[in-house]
Each structure stands twice: as C-alpha cells, then as structure tokens.
Design a protein around this motif. Sequence first.
Motif, short mmCIF file in Angstrom:
data_model
loop_
_atom_site.label_atom_id
_atom_site.label_comp_id
_atom_site.label_asym_id
_atom_site.label_seq_id
_atom_site.Cartn_x
_atom_site.Cartn_y
_atom_site.Cartn_z
N ASP A 335 0.82 -1.21 0.00
CA ASP A 335 0.00 0.00 0.00
C ASP A 335 0.86 1.26 0.00
N THR A 336 2.04 1.21 0.64
CA THR A 336 2.96 2.35 0.58
C THR A 336 3.49 2.53 -0.83
N PHE A 337 3.82 1.43 -1.48
CA PHE A 337 4.27 1.47 -2.88
C PHE A 337 3.22 2.13 -3.76
N GLN A 338 1.94 1.74 -3.56
CA GLN A 338 0.86 2.29 -4.35
C GLN A 338 0.65 3.77 -4.04
N HIS A 339 0.73 4.13 -2.76
CA HIS A 339 0.54 5.53 -2.38
C HIS A 339 1.61 6.40 -3.01
N ARG A 340 2.85 5.92 -3.04
CA ARG A 340 3.93 6.68 -3.68
C ARG A 340 3.62 6.92 -5.16
N ALA A 341 3.31 5.84 -5.86
CA ALA A 341 3.04 5.96 -7.30
C ALA A 341 1.85 6.88 -7.56
N GLY A 342 0.87 6.87 -6.64
CA GLY A 342 -0.34 7.66 -6.82
C GLY A 342 -0.17 9.14 -6.57
N ARG A 343 1.03 9.59 -6.24
CA ARG A 343 1.26 11.02 -6.10
C ARG A 343 1.22 11.73 -7.45
N THR A 344 1.37 10.98 -8.56
CA THR A 344 1.23 11.56 -9.89
C THR A 344 0.03 10.91 -10.57
N ALA A 345 -0.33 11.42 -11.75
CA ALA A 345 -1.50 10.92 -12.50
C ALA A 345 -2.76 11.05 -11.66
N ARG A 346 -2.91 12.18 -10.98
CA ARG A 346 -4.07 12.38 -10.11
C ARG A 346 -5.20 13.06 -10.86
N ALA A 347 -6.40 12.73 -10.45
CA ALA A 347 -7.62 13.35 -10.98
C ALA A 347 -7.66 13.34 -12.50
N GLY A 348 -7.24 12.20 -13.09
CA GLY A 348 -7.32 12.04 -14.53
C GLY A 348 -6.12 12.54 -15.31
N ALA A 349 -5.18 13.22 -14.68
CA ALA A 349 -3.99 13.69 -15.38
C ALA A 349 -3.07 12.49 -15.67
N THR A 350 -2.15 12.67 -16.60
CA THR A 350 -1.17 11.62 -16.90
C THR A 350 0.07 11.81 -16.04
N GLY A 351 0.79 10.74 -15.83
CA GLY A 351 2.02 10.79 -15.05
C GLY A 351 2.80 9.50 -15.20
N THR A 352 4.06 9.55 -14.78
CA THR A 352 4.93 8.38 -14.88
C THR A 352 5.56 8.10 -13.52
N ALA A 353 5.57 6.84 -13.13
CA ALA A 353 6.23 6.42 -11.90
C ALA A 353 7.36 5.45 -12.25
N HIS A 354 8.58 5.83 -11.90
CA HIS A 354 9.77 5.00 -12.16
C HIS A 354 10.14 4.25 -10.89
N ILE A 355 10.63 3.03 -11.05
CA ILE A 355 11.08 2.21 -9.93
C ILE A 355 12.50 1.77 -10.23
N LEU A 356 13.43 2.17 -9.36
CA LEU A 356 14.83 1.75 -9.50
C LEU A 356 15.05 0.63 -8.49
N ALA A 357 15.25 -0.60 -8.97
CA ALA A 357 15.25 -1.76 -8.09
C ALA A 357 16.47 -2.64 -8.30
N THR A 358 16.97 -3.18 -7.22
CA THR A 358 17.92 -4.28 -7.31
C THR A 358 17.12 -5.55 -7.59
N PRO A 359 17.77 -6.65 -7.98
CA PRO A 359 17.02 -7.89 -8.20
C PRO A 359 16.20 -8.31 -6.98
N ALA A 360 16.76 -8.13 -5.78
CA ALA A 360 16.02 -8.49 -4.56
C ALA A 360 14.79 -7.60 -4.39
N GLU A 361 14.94 -6.30 -4.68
CA GLU A 361 13.81 -5.38 -4.56
C GLU A 361 12.74 -5.70 -5.61
#
Length: 470
Positions: A335-361
């Motif tokens: 849910d924290t992951f989703q809340h972070r991503a949801g800070r953009t693309a709000r109220a119908g606007a477009t947005g991009t969420a990038h995730i920088l991950a190690t293989p374990a992540e």
Amino acid sequence: MSDAPITPAPAAPDFTALGLAEPLQRALQELGYTQPTVIQEQVIPLVLAGQDIAGQAPTGSGKTAAYGLPLLQKLDLQLDAVQAIVLVPARELALQGRDELKRLGKYLPNLRVAAFYGGHGFQDEAKSLKQAPHVIVATPGRLFDHLDRRTFIPNKLQVLVIDETDKLLDLKFQEALANIVARLPRRRQTLLFSATMPDKVLDLVRKNLTRPRHIEAGDTGESLPESLTLLGYVGDAEKKPAALFHILQKPETGRALIFCNTRQRCEELARFLSSRGVAAEALHGKMPQPERDKALLKLRNGSALALVATDVAARGIDVQDLDTVIQFEIADKADTFQHRAGRTARAGATGTAHILATPAEQSQVQRWPLSKEVKWDKLHAPALPPAAKTIKPTTVTLHVSAGRKDKVSAHDLVGALVNVAGLQRDEVGRIEIFDHYSYITVPREASKAVQSSMAGARIKGQKVRVTEVR
C-alpha cells in the motif's frame, strides 16, 4: 437501415444538479470544475441530507470538495461559533484543506476557516479563536490541546470530518481521536474518509457513526490509475544514482518527487543531485518547519526540479500537476508502494512512476498484485555528463519581508514588481503570501535586477527586503 429514433446518451452530471447554493456553484465555475467526480456525485446530496458517511476513495478522487461543498453550505455564517471540524494526519494536509475550503467558499460572505497544527504557535491559534472560525482543519494532537485547555467550546458543532483515516490510525492517533470525539456533541453529523478500510477503520466507523452510508468511489483496490505509466528498472544498487540523474535530465520528466526510505539517504541524494547541477531539495520529518515549507514552495513554483522525500514527509504534500514519481528505494509494503506511485496521475492527469530496483527489490515488488502493471527493463546508468549540460529551472523564488499581517495582497506585490522593478505582468509567476512574509517566482535572468531595484522600496507604506531563496 432502421428509422427508429436514436436515444441520446444521458447527459454527464454537473454540479447544478446536486443542490448546491449559487455562491458555491460560482466558485466551482471560477475554479474550472464543470463536472463532479464519482465521489462528489455520490456524497454531496447525502451530506446535504444530513447522512453520516463512511467513504472509501483513492488519492486524487476529489473527496475534499465532496465533503467540503455541502459542509460549507450547512454553515450559519451569522453564528460566531465553530460549526465544523476536519481532522487530518499532517500539517501540510491541514493547510491544504484550509486553502481548498477557502477557495470553494470564496463567495460565502464572512466565511472563516482556520488551520491548527503542531509546530505553529498555540497562542496565535488561541487568539484567532476570539472571533471563532466557522471551520477548523486540524491535526488531532493540536485540536485535542485546544479542547483540553478549553480555548473554544464546541457546543455548536454540526459536522465532524475524519479524513485520511487509515493514515491517522497508522500514525497512532487512536487515543487522540477517542479523546476528541468524547468532547464533541453527540448530536452531530460525522463523515469519515479513508483510502482503505482495514478492520481498525471499520471499528472506528462502528463506534462513531450513526447508521452511515458506505460509499466506494473509484478504484479502491490494489490497482493504479489508467493514466499512470509504471516503469521499472533492475540492476546493481551502485548504478541507481546515475540512472536517477539520467531520468531527471529528460525534459518530459518535469517536476519529480523522489522517494527514499531514510532521512540520511534523502540528504545524501539531494546533495548528489545538487552537486551535478540539478535543483533538488530534501524533505524529511526532522527538518525545521520553515525549511520544509521552503522545499515544497520551490517545487510548486518550479524553482526546484526535484524533491527527495521520505514517506512521512511526503504524505499530503500540496503539489499540483506533479509529472513524475521515482522510487529510488522500494517501499516495504504494497500500500505504501501504491501511495507513492499515486502522487502523480491524479484526478485524470497523466504521469509516470519510475522504480529503481535491485534484483532483490524487484522480487519483493513482484509479490504484490499490482506489480503486473510494471514494465520492467534493465537498469542503464549512462556516464554523468558535465554539469554545464544539466537542466536548470528558468525561474527563481524571491522572499519579500511583508505578508498577510502587513495587509499585503498579491495585487500589491505584482504592482511593485511591475512599477518599481520593471517586470511585465506575465513575467510574475506564482505568489504565496504568509503572515509575515511572501514568496514570488520570477524569471532567473531578472532576479538580480529585481532585488536591486526593490532595495528600500515600500509596499503598503512598509519598507521591504527582497532576497533570493536558496
């Protein structure tokens, strides 16, 4: 071909059908709100009818206006008493909620809305209660302090709103909420809103709401807005800083919010970006409030391109049209992951969420159902270019040593910049006025000339200092 008449599609609902008073409709029209969101369409008539509400809605669904518009309509503006209280989990949300209610109630005569929160002078708030606000937007700890010290008596309260309830409970406000409710009139309308409805929220509903209507508006499950693009990159941890820098150099990245898990990593990453010429600010819970305000202001008005933040500090921040979110470190819960991503693309606007991950992540993210929406690629870390080639903001923020308490308005500030500093009106950017100072955004190339020409200038008869915010 059939000659049968074609039945027209039903017209999309608008605010005129929801029973709102003319002054509220006028403010909505001025704000550019033409059609209600799903939650607004469902909630507004029920609140006007006096119904208790337990509403579940995702971030950016328009729930502030959903409860705010009918709340404002129910006020008796001739009555000098607190008639509505809105509880929120963070200072930034209190300020954001206050400002939104003021905008929605712009044409309601004599409307008074106040924000109470920790870190703000208690005595200043107590003095403001001498002419009672009609609505108080507050954090639980500070509101309880006022009730406990009896700086106001809530005997005329009509409506209690508990917003972001799941976050309030995550932050251990259960006891404060119970103490507050115990001091409020039993005969009141209670509106509760939460992005999720775990058992602890449902328990709060059962204990404090009377025959509530349960409203689910929008997608409240483990999914993300259709207008959001989720891009994941997998590679070694040491490649992340260069990859982040590369993403920030793309013009389409725009204003970016970058998430880290610790205060130390926030500061390290902000220093790294600043050393490479990126206008970046850190935001975490241990920063003094004026520094937090300054960091947010610079991102809002475009004089910073990136904000590196922890989850606690980023909760409820008021940044409209945020283009990009980057998770530099992965959240520990879905849910924290989703809340972070949801800070953009709000109220119908477009947005991009990038995730920088190690293989374990990456493996951790892939255990969550919403990971199916992530488009994964290999983490590329291009060589860092010379700092001279980096993107810098075209504007800067200026601090003016006069504010609301000095009777200074945005019109006064624009007039001074035009008449004294020689700027064109369209060169004056965002203006934010606080009690004792103001911030103005101006073109970077004009900053020094503005500061020089405004040295010793007077606004509303008061000599002011104008300096660049760094």
